[in-house]
Design a protein around this motif. Structure first.
Motif, PDB file in Angstrom:
ATOM      1  N   MET A   1       6.656  42.050  18.262  1.00 30.98           N
ATOM      2  CA  MET A   1       5.416  41.738  18.976  1.00 30.98           C
ATOM      3  C   MET A   1       5.039  40.285  18.713  1.00 30.98           C
ATOM      4  SD  MET A   1       1.682  43.535  18.577  1.00 30.98           S
ATOM      5  CE  MET A   1       2.276  45.120  19.204  1.00 30.98           C
ATOM      6  N   THR A   2       5.049  39.484  19.768  1.00 35.62           N
ATOM      7  CA  THR A   2       4.681  38.076  19.639  1.00 35.62           C
ATOM      8  C   THR A   2       3.747  37.686  20.774  1.00 35.62           C
ATOM      9  OG1 THR A   2       6.593  37.347  20.952  1.00 35.62           O
ATOM     10  CG2 THR A   2       6.881  37.456  18.562  1.00 35.62           C
ATOM     11  N   ARG A   4      -0.434  36.318  20.968  1.00 36.06           N
ATOM     12  CA  ARG A   4      -1.762  36.916  20.864  1.00 36.06           C
ATOM     13  C   ARG A   4      -2.610  36.464  22.053  1.00 36.06           C
ATOM     14  NH1 ARG A   4      -3.165  33.976  15.487  1.00 36.06           N
ATOM     15  NH2 ARG A   4      -2.166  32.393  16.796  1.00 36.06           N
ATOM     16  N   ILE A  23      -4.599  45.012  29.007  1.00 40.27           N
ATOM     17  CA  ILE A  23      -4.020  45.515  27.758  1.00 40.27           C
ATOM     18  C   ILE A  23      -2.633  46.105  28.007  1.00 40.27           C
ATOM     19  CG2 ILE A  23      -4.249  47.248  25.936  1.00 40.27           C
ATOM     20  CD1 ILE A  23      -7.280  46.980  26.221  1.00 40.27           C
ATOM     21  N   THR A  27       0.823  44.454  26.386  1.00 35.74           N
ATOM     22  CA  THR A  27       1.608  45.329  25.519  1.00 35.74           C
ATOM     23  C   THR A  27       3.007  45.563  26.077  1.00 35.74           C
ATOM     24  OG1 THR A  27      -0.419  46.437  24.809  1.00 35.74           O
ATOM     25  CG2 THR A  27       1.656  47.587  24.392  1.00 35.74           C
ATOM     26  N   GLY A  31       3.434  41.488  23.830  1.00 34.67           N
ATOM     27  CA  GLY A  31       2.393  40.704  23.196  1.00 34.67           C
ATOM     28  C   GLY A  31       1.357  41.576  22.522  1.00 34.67           C
ATOM     29  N   TYR A  32       0.351  40.912  21.940  1.00 29.34           N
ATOM     30  CA  TYR A  32      -0.747  41.618  21.278  1.00 29.34           C
ATOM     31  C   TYR A  32      -2.046  41.285  21.999  1.00 29.34           C
ATOM     32  CZ  TYR A  32      -3.949  43.411  17.793  1.00 29.34           C
ATOM     33  OH  TYR A  32      -4.937  44.132  17.160  1.00 29.34           O
ATOM     34  N   MET A  34      -6.180  41.505  22.624  1.00 26.56           N
ATOM     35  CA  MET A  34      -7.535  41.708  22.105  1.00 26.56           C
ATOM     36  C   MET A  34      -8.494  41.577  23.282  1.00 26.56           C
ATOM     37  SD  MET A  34      -7.035  39.162  18.905  1.00 26.56           S
ATOM     38  CE  MET A  34      -5.990  38.135  19.947  1.00 26.56           C
ATOM     39  N   CYS A  66     -12.680  38.156  16.965  1.00 26.23           N
ATOM     40  CA  CYS A  66     -11.238  38.167  17.239  1.00 26.23           C
ATOM     41  C   CYS A  66     -10.614  36.813  16.912  1.00 26.23           C
ATOM     42  CB  CYS A  66     -10.969  38.519  18.705  1.00 26.23           C
ATOM     43  SG  CYS A  66     -11.352  40.221  19.142  1.00 26.23           S
ATOM     44  N   ILE A  70      -8.078  37.401  13.728  1.00 30.72           N
ATOM     45  CA  ILE A  70      -6.692  37.537  14.181  1.00 30.72           C
ATOM     46  C   ILE A  70      -6.187  36.238  14.793  1.00 30.72           C
ATOM     47  CG2 ILE A  70      -5.153  38.793  15.758  1.00 30.72           C
ATOM     48  CD1 ILE A  70      -7.105  41.171  15.481  1.00 30.72           C
ATOM     49  N   THR A 220       0.577  36.131  28.730  1.00 35.42           N
ATOM     50  CA  THR A 220       1.462  36.625  27.671  1.00 35.42           C
ATOM     51  C   THR A 220       2.675  35.726  27.517  1.00 35.42           C
ATOM     52  OG1 THR A 220       0.757  38.888  28.175  1.00 35.42           O
ATOM     53  CG2 THR A 220       2.738  38.633  26.843  1.00 35.42           C
ATOM     54  N   GLN A 224       3.700  33.459  24.248  1.00 35.52           N
ATOM     55  CA  GLN A 224       4.994  33.643  23.584  1.00 35.52           C
ATOM     56  C   GLN A 224       5.848  32.384  23.593  1.00 35.52           C
ATOM     57  OE1 GLN A 224       6.174  37.028  25.946  1.00 35.52           O
ATOM     58  NE2 GLN A 224       5.457  38.498  24.414  1.00 35.52           N
TER      59      GLN A 224
END
Length: 266
Positions: A1-2, A4, A23, A27, A31-32, A34, A66, A70, A220, A224
């Motif tokens: 997972m890369t 954010r 989301i 995903t 990616g991650y 928030m 956030c 994070i 995303t 990345q």
């Protein structure tokens, strides 16, 4: 997972667009995600039946916690339905922990035609938010609102894209899916010039959330470490397969298949 991605947008109770689509997309592409939720829409495939605002202080607080804990590589915005929300996003982007990269999907009209903004909010997005953006992803109705003139033909897209670029973002992806015809053209313009992305139209009524999905997929890729053109190309390929394999849910504009990259766990 890369990668954010902090998404600032509205919630879609039907799950096809908005925060839910964002989301799923982030995903599905590894990616991650928030979120800072700006509003709760009472929405299904048939349209928007109501909007409940989230207090702007809560929007800002969601962004702050956030970013400070994070962190984020990209902030992506969707439905920003008031001037106060736009100003709150700008304040969040000024935090020391905020990333420099902002992807703006200028959401103004729902798929069913319901307006999601006001004239004052449109002006705030155009004059205050777009100049901060790394890339914006308007469709033709949104471009028409931002430019104050109709953009209704493929031959008008180049000029419109460059006029949007003049509003201050570093890049513009102008989407042509609202035009009739067998060809769908998106136009990408930046300081590096102009690139066309042409593909045959996929005939489907399951188009709810395509704009949210595409913008989040681009965000995303950028998070990345992809350059803009590869990020756009991958995002468009992701959306096209999501359209082609859509599950056909609902009685109106149905959702995409956001999970087509995911292998079922057994």
């Amino acid at each position: 997972m890369t990668g954010r991605v902090l998404i600032v947008a509205g919630s879609d109770s039907g799950g096809g667009a908005g925060i839910q689509a964002d989301i799923k997309t982030v995903t599905a592409l590894g990616g991650y995600a928030m979120t800072a939720i700006t509003a709760l829409t009472i929405q299904d495939t048939l349209g928007v039946h109501g909007i409940v605002d989230v207090p702007v202080a809560a929007v800002g607080a969601q962004m702050a916690v956030c970013l400070d804990d994070i962190g984020a590589d990209v902030v992506k915005t969707g439905m920003l339905h008031s001037v106060d929300v736009v100003e709150t996003v700008l304040a969040g982007m000024d935090r020391p922990t905020a990333p420099r990269l902002l992807v703006v999907d200028p959401v103004m009209v729902a798929k069913g035609g319901a307006s999601l903004t006001t004239d004052a909010t449109t002006a705030a997005v155009r004059d205050r938010l777009l100049p901060r953006a790394g890339v914006i992803t308007p469709n033709l109705p949104e471009a028409s609102v931002l430019l104050g003139r109709p953009v209704t033909a493929i031959g008008e897209m180049d000029r419109a894209a460059f006029d949007l670029l003049a509003l201050g973002p570093r890049a513009v992806l102008l989407k042509g899916g609202h035009l009739a015809g067998d060809l769908v053209r998106d136009v990408l313009v930046s300081a590096d010039g102009l690139i066309y992305f042409d593909d045959p139209r996929i005939e489907t009524r399951s188009t709810h959330g395509t704009g949210c999905t595409l913008a989040s997929a681009i965000a995303t890729g950028l998070a990345q470490g992809l350059d803009l053109v590869p990020a756009v190309r991958r995002a468009r390929n992701y959306v096209r397969k999501a359209l082609a394999t859509a599950p056909g849910l609902g009685r109106g504009h149905g959702p995409l298949n956001h999970g087509h990259t995911v292998q079922a766990f057994r």
